[in-house]
Design a protein around this motif. Structure first.
Motif, PDB file in Angstrom:
ATOM      1  N   LEU A   1       0.829  -1.206   0.000  1.00 42.87           N
ATOM      2  CA  LEU A   1       0.000   0.000   0.000  1.00 42.87           C
ATOM      3  C   LEU A   1       0.863   1.256   0.000  1.00 42.87           C
ATOM      4  O   LEU A   1       0.593   2.207  -0.735  1.00 42.87           O
ATOM      5  CB  LEU A   1      -0.960   0.001   1.191  1.00 42.87           C
ATOM      6  CG  LEU A   1      -2.067  -1.053   1.135  1.00 42.87           C
ATOM      7  CD1 LEU A   1      -2.834  -1.083   2.455  1.00 42.87           C
ATOM      8  CD2 LEU A   1      -3.001  -0.823  -0.030  1.00 42.87           C
TER       9      LEU A   1
ATOM     10  N   VAL B   1      -0.894   4.590  -1.241  1.00 44.07           N
ATOM     11  CA  VAL B   1      -2.245   4.527  -0.675  1.00 44.07           C
ATOM     12  C   VAL B   1      -2.176   4.865   0.805  1.00 44.07           C
ATOM     13  O   VAL B   1      -1.377   4.289   1.536  1.00 44.07           O
ATOM     14  CB  VAL B   1      -2.853   3.115  -0.861  1.00 44.07           C
ATOM     15  CG1 VAL B   1      -4.135   2.956  -0.059  1.00 44.07           C
ATOM     16  CG2 VAL B   1      -3.082   2.833  -2.345  1.00 44.07           C
TER      17      VAL B   1
ATOM     18  N   CYS C   1      -7.686   2.778   2.743  1.00 49.09           N
ATOM     19  CA  CYS C   1      -8.303   1.680   1.993  1.00 49.09           C
ATOM     20  C   CYS C   1      -9.353   1.026   2.878  1.00 49.09           C
ATOM     21  O   CYS C   1      -9.079   0.683   4.028  1.00 49.09           O
ATOM     22  CB  CYS C   1      -7.238   0.659   1.591  1.00 49.09           C
ATOM     23  SG  CYS C   1      -7.894  -0.734   0.643  1.00 49.09           S
TER      24      CYS C   1
ATOM     25  N   ILE D   1     -15.174  -1.359  -2.392  1.00 46.19           N
ATOM     26  CA  ILE D   1     -13.854  -0.938  -1.930  1.00 46.19           C
ATOM     27  C   ILE D   1     -13.658   0.528  -2.296  1.00 46.19           C
ATOM     28  O   ILE D   1     -14.052   0.963  -3.378  1.00 46.19           O
ATOM     29  CB  ILE D   1     -12.722  -1.815  -2.532  1.00 46.19           C
ATOM     30  CG1 ILE D   1     -11.341  -1.352  -2.021  1.00 46.19           C
ATOM     31  CG2 ILE D   1     -12.783  -1.853  -4.050  1.00 46.19           C
ATOM     32  CD1 ILE D   1     -10.202  -2.307  -2.370  1.00 46.19           C
TER      33      ILE D   1
ATOM     34  N   VAL E   1     -10.444   3.417  -2.099  1.00 46.39           N
ATOM     35  CA  VAL E   1      -9.007   3.613  -1.891  1.00 46.39           C
ATOM     36  C   VAL E   1      -8.682   5.068  -2.185  1.00 46.39           C
ATOM     37  O   VAL E   1      -9.148   5.617  -3.191  1.00 46.39           O
ATOM     38  CB  VAL E   1      -8.187   2.694  -2.826  1.00 46.39           C
ATOM     39  CG1 VAL E   1      -6.699   2.971  -2.703  1.00 46.39           C
ATOM     40  CG2 VAL E   1      -8.502   1.231  -2.564  1.00 46.39           C
TER      41      VAL E   1
END
Length: 186
Positions: A12, A17, A20, A91, A93
């Motif tokens: 990640l 990211v 998440c 999901i 992100v």
């Protein structure tokens, strides 16, 4: 699983990211997500305008999952939610890379929805900012489509806020469903 958590953390971070979430989506969760994102982006000294653009895109993506995901949990309750509610899964992100924030979303959809969605998103991706603005105004004047909760305005709004053309993908899961992914760079 524990031995792979460090690898997931590194993956990640490598992909830039910082947020998440995977699982059931609700309005209450959206409020919590916004609080976390505001704190993180404020620490990074993002401008208020950028924070608001990211918020707008996250809200549109969460609303898309809430209304259109074909992966559902029925008859279960989440804390502070209505009993026996149906929760759609997806999901979300959020990250920061190359001086831009990006927001990705994904959810399961029925294969029969793919052709129309692909065509609509391809058209949006190919429009200039001026064309998007004009198209948005046209769509607002129309009656919402039968199965739409807002005449597809959410996708147009995301495309307008994006600094680059939106990206999308449909990964077939089986004969009935595909996984729909959408990326917006702000």
């Amino acid at each position: 699983m524990l031995q792979h958590l460090y690898d997931l953390k590194n993956e990640l971070e490598h992909r830039h990211v910082f947020f998440c979430y995977v699982g059931p989506i609700s309005q209450n969760l959206l409020t919590d997500i916004m609080g976390m994102l505001e704190q993180k982006m404020s620490l990074e000294q993002a401008s208020r305008a950028t924070i608001l653009r990211v918020f707008s895109v996250v809200v549109e993506k969460v609303q898309n999952i809430l209304h259109y995901s074909d992966e559902q949990l029925s008859g279960q309750t989440l804390e502070n939610e209505e009993p026996e509610a149906t929760f759609r899964q997806g999901i979300i992100v959020v990250g920061y890379d190359h001086a831009h924030y990006f927001v990705l979303s994904g959810n399961v959809i029925a294969n029969k929805k793919v052709p129309v969605l692909r065509e609509n998103l391809t058209n949006l991706r190919n429009m200039s900012k001026a064309e998007l603005k004009e198209y948005y105004q046209e769509q607002r004047r129309k009656d919402p489509e039968k199965e739409s909760k807002g005449a597809g305005l959410g996708f147009v709004e995301m495309a307008k806020k994006a600094s680059q053309p939106i990206e999308f993908d449909f990964k077939p899961i089986d004969d009935q469903t595909s996984f729909f992914s959408l990326k917006t760079i702000i």
